[in-house]
Design a protein around this motif. Structure first.
Motif, PDB file in Angstrom:
ATOM      1  N   GLU A  44       0.839  -1.208   0.000  1.00  0.00           N
ATOM      2  CA  GLU A  44       0.000   0.000   0.000  1.00  0.00           C
ATOM      3  C   GLU A  44       0.870   1.253   0.000  1.00  0.00           C
ATOM      4  OE1 GLU A  44      -2.571  -0.220   3.385  1.00  0.00           O
ATOM      5  OE2 GLU A  44      -3.016  -2.340   2.999  1.00  0.00           O
ATOM      6  N   GLU A  48       1.112   4.059  -2.963  1.00  0.00           N
ATOM      7  CA  GLU A  48       0.852   5.499  -2.809  1.00  0.00           C
ATOM      8  C   GLU A  48       2.009   6.320  -3.368  1.00  0.00           C
ATOM      9  OE1 GLU A  48      -0.465   8.754   0.608  1.00  0.00           O
ATOM     10  OE2 GLU A  48       0.201   6.752   1.216  1.00  0.00           O
ATOM     11  N   TRP A  51       1.813   6.233  -7.120  1.00  0.00           N
ATOM     12  CA  TRP A  51       0.697   7.048  -7.606  1.00  0.00           C
ATOM     13  C   TRP A  51       1.105   8.525  -7.732  1.00  0.00           C
ATOM     14  CZ3 TRP A  51      -4.034   6.168  -9.609  1.00  0.00           C
ATOM     15  CH2 TRP A  51      -4.977   7.199  -9.591  1.00  0.00           C
ATOM     16  N   TYR A 132      -2.826   0.009  -2.925  1.00  0.00           N
ATOM     17  CA  TYR A 132      -3.075   1.375  -2.447  1.00  0.00           C
ATOM     18  C   TYR A 132      -4.496   1.831  -2.764  1.00  0.00           C
ATOM     19  CZ  TYR A 132      -3.111   6.491  -2.808  1.00  0.00           C
ATOM     20  OH  TYR A 132      -3.460   7.828  -2.734  1.00  0.00           O
TER      21      TYR A 132
END
Length: 264
Positions: A44, A48, A51, A132
């Motif tokens: 996760e 992030e 992203w 995520y």
């Protein structure tokens, strides 16, 4: 003698039932113990970072990627996928949608990524992104849309694919997940033709696999199902994978997502 045989048979049935229940309860307790330290959290965090990080030939982030809730909006997107996207003119699941964004916004070659083995290169990055994005919808209820004609077509295709029997063992998805009370070894098999409930089946993926120390998205999970049926894998991001996800997702309507979950 006859009564003794009947009594013995009944006792054996009862012992088997108790053993099965105990095994299922034991696995549930084992998962509960590991929940606080689910290694999916590491994926996760990496997702992030991916992203928001500027990457690829265009040196851009994914923060303007539209997953169905508007550019950059992550919360609530996962539980409404797969869905129809007007900019591609087709129904996409999370992983195929991420391929589109990575190609259009960051300049990656989507076909090259799709051909990369699971767990390698950008494939590994996609699974972190999936962890995520799914986390942002954890606890929310699935509501896979059926408002567009293509979404309804994919539902029909997914249902047909789910019950299609072929291969050397004449298996289908329904062979394992088409009725209640089935199990393989110590693993209970949810009935995916109906809503199996919160955090079960479709509502539990992506997930971290304890047995191999890997993070699996739905694409990899379905790939493994095809492998066990001795079917040729239909390809990453293919329509049949998306259609199966639509079918399972629609059947999971109202179920609470626990993704990314923990699996054996």
């Amino acid at each position: 003698m006859k009564r003794m045989l009947i009594a013995s048979a009944l006792m054996a049935t009862m012992v088997a039932a108790v053993a099965q229940k105990s095994t299922a309860e034991g696995i549930a307790e084992y998962r509960k113990m590991l929940e606080d330290g689910n290694p999916a959290e590491l994926y996760e965090m990496k997702g992030e970072e991916l992203w928001k990080k500027k990457r690829g030939p265009k040196n851009a982030s994914l923060e303007q990627c539209d997953l169905g809730k508007g550019p950059g909006q992550v919360k609530g997107a996962f539980v409404e996928l797969p869905r129809y996207f007007a900019d591609t003119g087709k129904v996409q699941d999370l992983e195929s949608r991420l391929l589109t964004c990575m190609e259009r916004q960051q300049g990656f070659d989507a076909a090259e990524i799709a051909a990369t083995p699971f767990g390698k290169g950008e494939q590994s990055n996609i699974e972190s992104l999936v962890a995520y994005i799914s986390t942002a919808s954890r606890g929310m209820k699935f509501n896979v849309p059926q408002g567009h004609e293509q979404e309804r077509t994919m539902l029909e295709l997914g249902e047909r694919a789910f019950f299609y029997r072929a291969g050397p063992y004449d298996f289908s998805c329904a062979s394992c997940h088409g009725s209640d009370g089935k199990r393989v070894r110590l693993q209970d098999l949810p009935n995916l033709t109906v809503n199996p409930g919160d955090g079960i089946g479709f509502a539990a993926w992506p997930a971290y696999r304890v047995s191999n120390g890997q993070m699996w998205g739905m694409q990899r999970r379905l790939n493994d199902c095809f492998r066990q049926q001795r079917f040729p894998y239909p390809g990453y991001g293919s329509e049949v994978i998306t259609a199966l996800s639509v079918y399972m997702g629609v059947n999971a309507k109202g179920a609470e997502s626990i993704a990314p979950a923990l699996k054996r």
